[in-house]
Scaffold this motif. Structure first.
Motif, PDB file in Angstrom:
ATOM      1  N   VAL A   1      13.327   8.069   0.015  1.00 39.90           N
ATOM      2  CA  VAL A   1      14.068   7.044   0.767  1.00 39.90           C
ATOM      3  C   VAL A   1      15.427   6.881   0.060  1.00 39.90           C
ATOM      4  O   VAL A   1      15.498   6.233  -0.987  1.00 39.90           O
ATOM      5  CB  VAL A   1      13.314   5.707   0.812  1.00 39.90           C
ATOM      6  N   PRO A   2      16.474   7.448   0.589  1.00 37.98           N
ATOM      7  CA  PRO A   2      17.773   7.343  -0.083  1.00 37.98           C
ATOM      8  C   PRO A   2      18.352   5.948   0.064  1.00 37.98           C
ATOM      9  O   PRO A   2      18.113   5.263   1.059  1.00 37.98           O
ATOM     10  CB  PRO A   2      18.633   8.374   0.636  1.00 37.98           C
TER      11      PRO A   2
ATOM     12  N   ALA B   1      13.042  -1.545   0.522  1.00 34.10           N
ATOM     13  CA  ALA B   1      13.023  -0.569   1.617  1.00 34.10           C
ATOM     14  C   ALA B   1      12.076   0.582   1.305  1.00 34.10           C
ATOM     15  O   ALA B   1      11.340   1.079   2.185  1.00 34.10           O
ATOM     16  CB  ALA B   1      14.435  -0.046   1.862  1.00 34.10           C
ATOM     17  N   TYR B   2      12.076   1.007   0.040  1.00 33.86           N
ATOM     18  CA  TYR B   2      11.157   2.083  -0.384  1.00 33.86           C
ATOM     19  C   TYR B   2       9.710   1.606  -0.234  1.00 33.86           C
ATOM     20  O   TYR B   2       8.821   2.335   0.234  1.00 33.86           O
ATOM     21  CB  TYR B   2      11.446   2.447  -1.843  1.00 33.86           C
ATOM     22  N   ALA B   3       9.463   0.333  -0.626  1.00 34.58           N
ATOM     23  CA  ALA B   3       8.107  -0.216  -0.529  1.00 34.58           C
ATOM     24  C   ALA B   3       7.662  -0.293   0.927  1.00 34.58           C
ATOM     25  O   ALA B   3       6.491  -0.007   1.263  1.00 34.58           O
ATOM     26  CB  ALA B   3       8.062  -1.584  -1.198  1.00 34.58           C
ATOM     27  N   ARG B   4       8.572  -0.721   1.840  1.00 36.13           N
ATOM     28  CA  ARG B   4       8.195  -0.784   3.263  1.00 36.13           C
ATOM     29  C   ARG B   4       7.846   0.600   3.798  1.00 36.13           C
ATOM     30  O   ARG B   4       6.941   0.773   4.608  1.00 36.13           O
ATOM     31  CB  ARG B   4       9.359  -1.379   4.077  1.00 36.13           C
ATOM     32  N   ARG B   5       8.595   1.601   3.315  1.00 34.16           N
ATOM     33  CA  ARG B   5       8.318   2.978   3.780  1.00 34.16           C
ATOM     34  C   ARG B   5       6.937   3.429   3.334  1.00 34.16           C
ATOM     35  O   ARG B   5       6.259   4.196   4.032  1.00 34.16           O
ATOM     36  CB  ARG B   5       9.394   3.921   3.212  1.00 34.16           C
ATOM     37  N   LEU B   6       6.489   2.894   2.161  1.00 32.08           N
ATOM     38  CA  LEU B   6       5.158   3.255   1.636  1.00 32.08           C
ATOM     39  C   LEU B   6       4.106   2.238   2.045  1.00 32.08           C
ATOM     40  O   LEU B   6       2.956   2.327   1.579  1.00 32.08           O
ATOM     41  CB  LEU B   6       5.218   3.352   0.115  1.00 32.08           C
ATOM     42  N   ALA B   7       4.496   1.270   2.868  1.00 33.27           N
ATOM     43  CA  ALA B   7       3.574   0.256   3.397  1.00 33.27           C
ATOM     44  C   ALA B   7       2.946  -0.585   2.295  1.00 33.27           C
ATOM     45  O   ALA B   7       1.752  -0.905   2.334  1.00 33.27           O
ATOM     46  CB  ALA B   7       2.492   0.901   4.254  1.00 33.27           C
ATOM     47  N   VAL B   8       3.770  -0.949   1.297  1.00 31.71           N
ATOM     48  CA  VAL B   8       3.325  -1.830   0.222  1.00 31.71           C
ATOM     49  C   VAL B   8       4.416  -2.881  -0.004  1.00 31.71           C
ATOM     50  O   VAL B   8       5.509  -2.803   0.557  1.00 31.71           O
ATOM     51  CB  VAL B   8       3.075  -1.053  -1.093  1.00 31.71           C
ATOM     52  N   THR B   9       4.106  -3.866  -0.857  1.00 32.93           N
ATOM     53  CA  THR B   9       5.117  -4.852  -1.228  1.00 32.93           C
ATOM     54  C   THR B   9       6.005  -4.299  -2.349  1.00 32.93           C
ATOM     55  O   THR B   9       5.662  -3.296  -3.004  1.00 32.93           O
ATOM     56  CB  THR B   9       4.462  -6.148  -1.715  1.00 32.93           C
TER      57      THR B   9
END
Length: 858
Positions: A13-14, A27-35
């Motif tokens: 996630v750049p 944003a990286y966490a949302r992409r991995l479906a975590v907080t």
């Protein structure tokens, strides 16, 4: 991005351009479906908080993030506030807590936002929204929002702990019922005031981005930020306190939604609305190209700083604005020029193009004083001296030099005058006040601060403090031998105490660059002496000044003046350089009076003397050829005839005083005769010549043991008596006691009996011995006294004094009985008769050659 490694997360996630670190982590966490908290723990950063990481990364955090995410350490640091620390935000180096920033009270621990940007970038938050100077979105032309419209709190950027992954662009503020329950309001729909495309608010944000947020020079950003912040706070308070504001201020309020800025309990509020209004006003007030600049700046000056007593004095009011920085204060000083006193105008430089609040310390003042003579340089006094003034020029120059220590400092005039040695400040200041009263002070308040500033910024080849410590008329070294040689070449009298005193004074003046002492007037005699100074004496003084500097191992020019090019003000009055120097020299050669020469050059007397001092051109009286003295025989005859002079002076090496004794005239007459005969004068004997010609033993025998006088020895050696006495002192030969007289028989080269030796050292011994020999041929003292033309008592007194010195009775006397010569007296009288006869023969002998020295050391 680095290459893909085994440690790196497979999903990439750049970060968005300019994105904050905590926003990218979320944003990286949302992409991995975590907080966000679960994502950082997964990366190996347990116990860390993105809220602190976005401020500054620790080495451990950076070393962990870089290999796991593929971003370089430099890219990660660029996503934090670290580069703004100390300039825009304040981050504690230990716990990364946010302190009070240099401007505003938006600490950077929360972020403002633009609803449209969040919508366009899927809830990504730029780093710049955390900065207190970000108040408008220049892309969407909206005022930034500070709070969530639903919960009224600043919306967090990242999530912590466990729970559901966040949604992009919603308020993540935790509700009171629990951390896992968040507000959830869609921030992309928040109302935000639209800004005019050509309005002052967007222009202010562009200026801030360029001059504060975008500059790489921290000092410039900090100065500009402080300047805008102080003016902005005054503007926010002025909108509430003052009855009316300029129309451009009303336009700014309308652009921001029409609401007045809110006031906090102790300070102005620091939300985006207040920041935008205040900054827009401050930018206009400092933009000299804006048509409303002066109007807005004047309006701001009428505001009052809270909790500071009001003052009607200009500089006290200006001191309230010191936190705004030098540009604001300097501008205010220029505006207050007409309200200030003469000293204040000098101190602040308000009449110059660069006024400034005093910032120099005592050491700076002393350093400037080392570059200043006690009297301002003559060429600059020429420029500054008012026309048609009767003020003493020396006092005016001393006052100007003292005043040059005031610009940029908090020193007062007496303190500055004392530092330069001008210990009569009242008289010097009186001369200055007289000049200022006659012509005004505009030239002084313009030139002196500019010249002082130029002195601070340029090296000066002379240390005047050192010269003031070393040199005075009593301490300068003057080569009197060189002066006497010069006098001999020109036929001047060399032993003139007044001239020598003035030469010492002028030599000290040349070295000091000012009159010695502290008088407000140059003594008339010294002034006239310098004006009439012969070129030979002028050259001698410069040579002696250079020799004095060399004797103290000082490698400096004798004199120096600041060039006129140091002052770029086109209004600088003309200096002596406008005078035609060849014309000045041509007129001065005739030796006119100062008033006549000044009239020929179109100057006043004071400026003429300053020009003479600057150029070194003087006006000595032309040498007048005196007619032959009445009764003088022409051509000269006898000893002074040309052939006789040549034989005595050149062939027999007689000295001038010896020729004068032979001719029965003065030394100056001999010198004139030599000049008329075309006989060149001999050069002075080299130093140490006399020491090589005689020995100590011979001089001690002749002077101490025989009792010869120093003039008698000097005549034999062909030197001055001072040269003889100098050797007596140098070699430690005992001097004649004050009660003892020189032996008149020492030159006869004959032995004396003890009694005669004792009598020869008494007062008037020759006269008394002659009277004694006459007395021995008479029957009574009365008869001898009658022949000698003295009284009986005088003759009796002289006889008793001789017998007292001899130690025995020479003639037995009585008032009526005949004189009786004793046996010892007969031997004494015979010796006296022989010595007196030899002395008479020596006097009448023709002196055609110099006596030979008793002993010569080669």
């Amino acid at each position: 991005m680095t290459r893909w490694t085994d440690e790196r997360i497979p999903l990439w996630v750049p970060p968005a351009e300019g994105e904050a670190l905590d926003s990218w982590i979320e944003a990286y966490a949302r992409r991995l479906a975590v907080t966000g908290g679960e994502f950082t723990r997964f990366l190996g950063l347990s116990g860390t908080d993105p809220r602190f990481m976005v401020r500054r990364l620790t080495n451990a955090e950076r070393d962990t993030l870089a290999p796991r995410t593929g971003l370089t350490p430099e890219a990660l640091s660029a996503m934090t506030l670290d580069r703004f620390d100390g300039v825009i935000v304040a981050i504690d180096p230990d716990d990364r807590s946010m302190g009070r920033p240099p401007a505003w009270r938006h600490y950077g621990s929360r972020s403002r936002f633009c609803p449209a940007c969040l919508a366009d970038h899927h809830g990504r938050w730029p780093l710049s929204w955390r900065l207190p100077w970000s108040f408008a979105c220049v892309r969407h032309e909206l005022l930034l929002c500070d709070y969530c419209p639903a919960c009224g709190h600043p919306p967090p950027v990242s999530t912590r702990g466990r729970g559901k992954p966040s949604s992009p662009g919603v308020c993540l503020h935790a509700t009171e019922t629990g951390r896992a329950i968040r507000c959830g309001y869609p921030l992309t729909g928040s109302p935000a005031p639209a800004l005019r495309h050509d309005g002052a608010v967007l222009a202010a944000q562009h200026a801030v981005n360029r001059e504060i947020l975008g500059t790489s020079v921290a000092g410039e950003a900090r100065t500009r930020g402080q300047e805008l912040h102080v003016l902005a706070r005054r503007a926010l308070r002025g909108i509430h306190e003052l009855p009316s504001a300029p129309s451009v201020v009303d336009a700014i309020l309308d652009d921001c939604g029409g609401a007045l800025p809110a006031l906090a309990v102790r300070d102005e509020a620091n939300d985006a609305h207040n920041t935008a209004v205040g900054t827009a006003v401050a930018v206009i007030a400092t933009d000299r190209d804006h048509p409303a600049c002066d109007e807005v700046f004047t309006w701001l000056l009428s505001t009052h700083r809270p909790r500071v007593p009001r003052s009607n004095y200009a500089t006290s009011k200006i001191s309230e604005w010191l936190p705004a920085g030098p540009r604001v204060v300097n501008r205010m000083l220029s505006a207050a020029d007409s309200e200030l006193t003469f000293i204040a105008r000098l101190r602040y430089g308000t009449a110059t193009s660069a006024p400034a609040w005093p910032d120099l310390g005592d050491e700076d003042v002393r350093h400037r004083a080392s570059k200043l003579p006690a009297m301002i340089w003559p060429s600059w006094a020429f420029r500054l001296l008012p026309a048609e003034t009767d003020a003493p020029v020396a006092g005016f120059r001393r006052a100007c030099a003292s005043l040059m220590l005031l610009p940029g400092t908090n020193w007062d005039y007496p303190q500055a005058a004392a530092l330069l040695g001008n210990t009569s400040p009242k008289s010097n200041r009186r001369a200055l006040d007289t000049a200022v009263t006659l012509s005004g002070a505009e030239t002084l308040v313009t030139v002196l601060p500019a010249l002082a500033k130029a002195l601070d910024g340029h090296p000066v080849p002379i240390d005047y403090n050192r010269r003031r410590r070393l040199f005075s008329p009593d301490s300068v070294s003057f080569d009197h031998n060189a002066y006497q040689e010069l006098c001999q070449r020109h036929g001047w009298r060399s032993h003139t105490p007044v001239r020598i005193q003035r030469l010492h004074w002028q030599l000290a003046r040349l070295l000091l660059g000012a009159d010695p002492g502290a008088a407000s007037r140059t003594p008339a005699g010294h002034l006239s002496f310098h004006y009439r100074l012969h070129p030979g004496l002028h050259e001698l003084l410069h040579e002696q000044a250079a020799a004095n500097l060399e004797a103290h191992n000082i490698d400096e020019p004798v004199s120096w003046e600041p060039p006129a090019a140091w002052i770029t003000d086109p209004g600088l009055p003309p200096g002596p350089e406008t005078i035609n120097r060849s014309r000045l020299a041509q007129h001065a050669a005739d030796g006119p009076e100062p008033a006549d020469l000044a009239c020929l050059l179109g100057l006043d007397d004071a400026r003429l003397l300053l020009a003479v001092e600057t150029f070194g051109t003087t006006a000595p009286h032309p040498v007048q050829q005196r007619p032959p003295a009445p009764g003088r025989r022409t051509p000269r005859q006898g000893v002074l005839a040309p052939r006789s002079l040549q034989q005595l002076y050149q062939e027999q090496q007689f000295r001038q005083h010896q020729i004068a004794e032979l001719a029965g005239c003065s030394i100056s007459t001999v010198r004139h005769a030599l000049d008329e005969a075309g006989i060149p004068l001999r050069r002075r004997r080299p130093a140490g010549h006399l020491e090589k010609s005689v020995s100590r033993a011979w001089l001690e025998a002749e002077y101490h043991h025989k009792g010869r006088s120093s003039p008698d020895i000097a005549r034999e050696l062909g030197v001055r008596k001072d040269d003889v006495m100098r050797l007596v002192s140098k070699w430690g030969i005992p001097r004649h006691p004050t009660s003892q007289f020189t032996n008149p028989f020492a030159s006869l080269d004959t032995d004396l009996s003890p009694a005669m030796h004792a009598v020869s050292r008494t007062k008037n011994c020759i006269q008394r011995l002659r009277h004694l020999t006459v007395t021995s041929g008479h029957r009574t003292l009365q008869d001898a006294a009658a022949e000698l033309g003295v009284t009986w008592g005088t003759l009796n007194y002289q006889l008793k004094r001789i017998e007292e010195a001899a130690g025995f009775t020479i003639i037995a006397t009585g008032r009526s009985r005949p004189l009786t010569i004793t046996e010892d007296g007969r031997r004494f009288l015979d010796e006296a008769t022989r010595l007196l006869s030899l002395l008479d023969d020596q006097v009448h002998r023709e002196p055609v050659t110099l006596p030979q020295r008793r002993e010569t050391v080669h």
